[in-house]
Every structure is written in C-alpha cells, then in structure tokens.
Scaffold this active site. Structure first.
Site: not given
Ligand SMILES: C[S@@+](CC[C@H](N)C(=O)[O-])C[C@H]1O[C@@H](n2cnc3c(N)ncnc32)[C@H](O)[C@@H]1O
Lengths: 150, 298
Positions: B107-108, B112, B225
């Site tokens: 989510a970070a 979204k 993306c």
């Molecule tokens: C493309 S970003 C997400 C952007 C976010 N959905 C937004 O709209 O602001 C991908 C995210 O996946 C997280 N991520 C990486 N490994 C992960 C894991 N094993 N489980 C869940 N999230 C993970 C990362 O920390 C990163 O924040």
C-alpha cells in the site's frame, strides 16, 4: 468510548450535530480518541487503526486538525474564516491578534469556507495548531494571492 | 533507450512511444471526495488562478498548470492528492464499494489506499499493508491528510498475510518501474532482465496470497508500472496455473486508450485469455506506463 460522548464534546464546543458522527465509531488509545468506520477491528497486528481525532491530554479536549478538516464544515460556532493574509500566517504556524466572535479555546479555522485546521483562540490571539509537518512557511503557499485570491 | 528496444515488436507505434517516454509528465492530482466536492474544488482552484482540467476518463482526476502542486493550499487541506494519472486506474478497475472489506496488500505510500477509501465513502474496512518501515510513515501521513477513517495499517510481509477473507484485494506490487521513466529517467538504466526475473518470484508469491485471501466471488487486481512481460503477464499466468477457480475479466476503462495484454512473449505462450489484461503506454493517453489485470475467484 461512546459515540455520544464524542458527539457531546464536538456539539457543545462547535455546535456540530450528533448525526454527523452516525457512521463513526470511537475508541480510546492512551489519551487520544481515534475514529474508525467499524465498532470492531478484525484480528490482525495493527500499526494504526483509523484517524486520530481528539486529544484528552490538556484541560479541555483538543480536536485534531484532521478531525476538523473532516467535520468542521458542520460547525455553527467557534468558527473563524480568515482572509488570505491571515490564512498565510496560520499555515506558517504563527500566532496573530484578531478581533473575532469566538470563545477562548479551540476553534475551527477556515478560508473561503474550507477548513484549514485547528486553532487556539486566547485573549484576542489566534494561535495555529497545525501539525508542524503540515506547515508551509510564509511565501511558500502557491495560490494565496494578495487580497483574497478570488 | 536501455531495456526498451526489446518492446519494439509489441508496442504499437513504437516511434511515438519512444518520443513520449522522454517528455516530462503533466502535473496531475486526484480530488478527494471525502473532504470536498468536485465543483467546489474546481471553483476554488480556478479562483486562485491555478489552471486545471478534469481527465476525460475519470471525473476525480485533474491536470494542473502548476509546478509545485505540493504547496497548494488544497493539498495541505487534503482536498487533492498528488497522483500520477495512470496510477488512478487500478482502484477504478478494483471498483470497491462502501461497506466492503478490502485489502491493499502493497500500500505505501498510499495513493491508491486513499483513492479506495474515498470510493468506499469512508465506510467498511480497508486494510493497508506494507512491510517497509520508512514508507509506512508516508502511508499514514497520506491517510491522515485524506481524512481516511476506514483504514487500518498493517506491516506484514504480503506473501504471508494472515488468513482473512476480503471482498476485494489490490496487489500493486514492487516492480522495475519502467513506466515511471517520464518522472525519473534513471529507472531505465537500472533495468535488467535479471532484476525483472528476481522480482517475478516475489510478485507471483504476492499475487498468489492476494488470491488466497479473497472471498469466493471476490475480485483481485494486479497492477505494475512496468512494461516487462516477465513482471506482468508471466506473473498472472503463473498464478493462474497454480490456483484453480480463478478467471480473468476484461479490463476496459471507457475513454482511456489501452493495448491488450500479451498472449506470448520470448517464446512462452500465456494464452489468448491474457489479452483481457490492459497495457497503458505513455503515448496513448500522455501518462506514465502501466499494466492492470483483473482476476475473479469462483
Ligand atoms: C509500487 S509500490 C506501491 C504503491 C502504492 N500502492 C501506492 O499507490 O501508493 C510497491 C510497494 O510494495 C511494497 N512491498 C515490497 N515487498 C513487499 C512484500 N513482501 N509484501 C508487501 N509489500 C511489499 C514496497 O514496500 C512498496 O511500498
């Protein structure tokens, strides 16, 4: 934390009608009241649940800027609408003297009818309560034009 | 053009694509319906002499004529959220409803998440999960500013998210980000096939878990993306092979141009069904690049 208690705090200070909180549940964590959409949270390890709403740390309850940005538009008293010049100071986190029809204590601070956040009115001064990380220094705001911006 | 020439045969009008990828992105934001009305916000911005126009395909998205949208008063108040145009498509395809239980698995920083909270009208449950320490701080800060009260933040490794049942799950996982080149051209230099394949394992595991925690009849949206099929169609196809009772639904957003997902790539065949996914290229809508798949569980 009963919804009625929160509604009473927001009602007596700001005149916000209790119906505004109908779909919201409240719970106490430490000395903060948090707002959440559901009465129960599912069984997970949480970092945070819902929105920080009211601090009970001081002598009187202090609504968070986020609570007022959501519900302040329903307020009927202790609301002040700032000119653009005043808003700029408020956003920079400053205090300013001001003649206004307000009781001493926390107030809803707006600009052109939209809520900026929480202020503290005391002895003819309005003191910004905007969280530090939300403040923008004087001149930083892009679109507060001299003389009202409208 | 590092890592892009491999797509010459699959991206339509490749010359235009290459030309678009070196142009800066338009400044865009999403209106936050939790805090303001659409007309009210547009009137406010125009009154403050900020030029803005809504997207043709999404009424809550706007293009703005300003270089520093972060310093707009409307941003401080949480009336807008600065967000790339094409990234708004994931939540639109997810189509969450007020009162549902929704999981945003990666989510970070919450672009979204806050869009989903708005679509749910602040009701029901939205679990926003991300294990990355620093990024969770911005996720929380964005939720606060948006005034989201239906969000619960968790920090699980998404591959091992606890057993729960959700109506809808968004898996917007980590990727090589080639579609972000217009914002940060350096992503192109960092791409390698090895990186794509390394991420693929994680992406498969995340999407697989996303499908597992969806209810029967639930919807799972997978988005990235990047253009690399190794991280897109290959991931969806792998998860569908390993999970029974999951089908792909057509992704089609009116007034937003897209290309179908790839049925084959580099000698692997993913099947015609993969054409139901959508690929968004920068020259089609003057946005970043994106991939979206919509899975439905029986
Ligand atoms: C493309 S970003 C997400 C952007 C976010 N959905 C937004 O709209 O602001 C991908 C995210 O996946 C997280 N991520 C990486 N490994 C992960 C894991 N094993 N489980 C869940 N999230 C993970 C990362 O920390 C990163 O924040």
């Amino acid at each position: 934390m009963e919804r009625a208690e929160v509604a009473e705090m927001m009602g007596s200070r700001f005149g916000i009608p209790p119906e505004a909180f109908e779909a919201v549940s409240f719970f106490l964590r430490g000395r903060n009241v948090w707002a959440f959409s559901l009465p129960e949270v599912p069984d997970l390890d949480y970092e945070a649940v819902g929105l920080r709403f009211i601090s009970l740390r001081g002598r009187v309850p202090k609504p968070s800027t986020y609570a007022l940005q959501l519900f302040g538009r329903f307020a009927t008293k202790n609301v002040v609408d700032l000119s653009s010049d005043q808003a700029r100071k408020f956003i920079a986190g400053e205090r300013q003297s001001m003649e206004a029809d307000l009781e001493d204590g926390y107030v809803v601070v707006a600009h052109q009818g939209d809520v900026l956040g929480c202020g503290l009115y005391s002895r003819g001064e309005l003191i910004s309560q905007l969280p530090k990380e939300r403040r923008i220094g004087e001149g930083g705001i892009e679109n507060l034009l001299e003389g009202g911006g409208r | 053009m590092d890592g892009l020439s491999r797509y010459a045969g699959v991206i339509p009008e490749f010359d235009r694509f290459v030309e678009a990828i070196y142009r800066p992105l338009p400044t865009t934001a999403r209106i936050n319906g939790l805090k303001t009305g659409r007309d009210r916000l547009l009137t406010r911005l125009r009154g403050a002499q900020v030029p803005c126009s809504p997207f043709p395909w999404y009424p809550w998205g706007i293009r703005m004529g300003t270089d520093k949208p972060g310093n707009l008063l409307e941003n401080l108040m949480g009336h807008i959220h600065i967000q790339e145009e094409i990234s708004m498509v994931s939540a639109v395809v997810l189509d969450p409803r007020p009162g549902e239980r929704v999981l945003d698995l990666c989510a970070a920083p919450g672009s979204k998440t806050t869009q989903i909270a708005m679509m749910m009208e602040n009701r029901g449950l939205l679990v926003a999960n991300d294990p990355a320490n620093g990024r969770v701080a911005s996720l929380r800060s964005n939720c606060e500013r948006a005034g989201a009260i239906n969000v619960a933040v968790t920090r699980y490794d998404g591959r091992r998210f606890p057993a729960q049942k959700f109506d809808r799950v968004l898996v917007d996982g980590p990727c090589t980000g080639q579609g972000m080149a217009r914002k940060d051209p350096a992503v192109l230099g960092r791409w390698s096939l090895k990186r794509s394949l390394g991420l693929q394992r994680l992406q498969v595991a995340l999407l697989k878990r996303g499908v597992e925690v969806a209810k029967p009849g639930g919807t799972v949206v997978y988005s990235t993306c990047t253009f690399a099929p190794e991280e897109n169609e290959a991931v969806v196809s792998r998860v569908m092979e390993r999970t029974s009772g999951v089908s792909l639904q057509e992704v089609a957003v009116p007034d937003l141009e897209s290309s179908p997902g790839l049925a084959e790539w580099g000698g692997s065949s993913f099947g015609d069904e993969m054409k139901r996914c959508a690929r968004y290229y920068p020259h089609q809508n003057d946005t970043g690049g994106f991939f979206v798949a919509k899975l439905v569980k029986e």
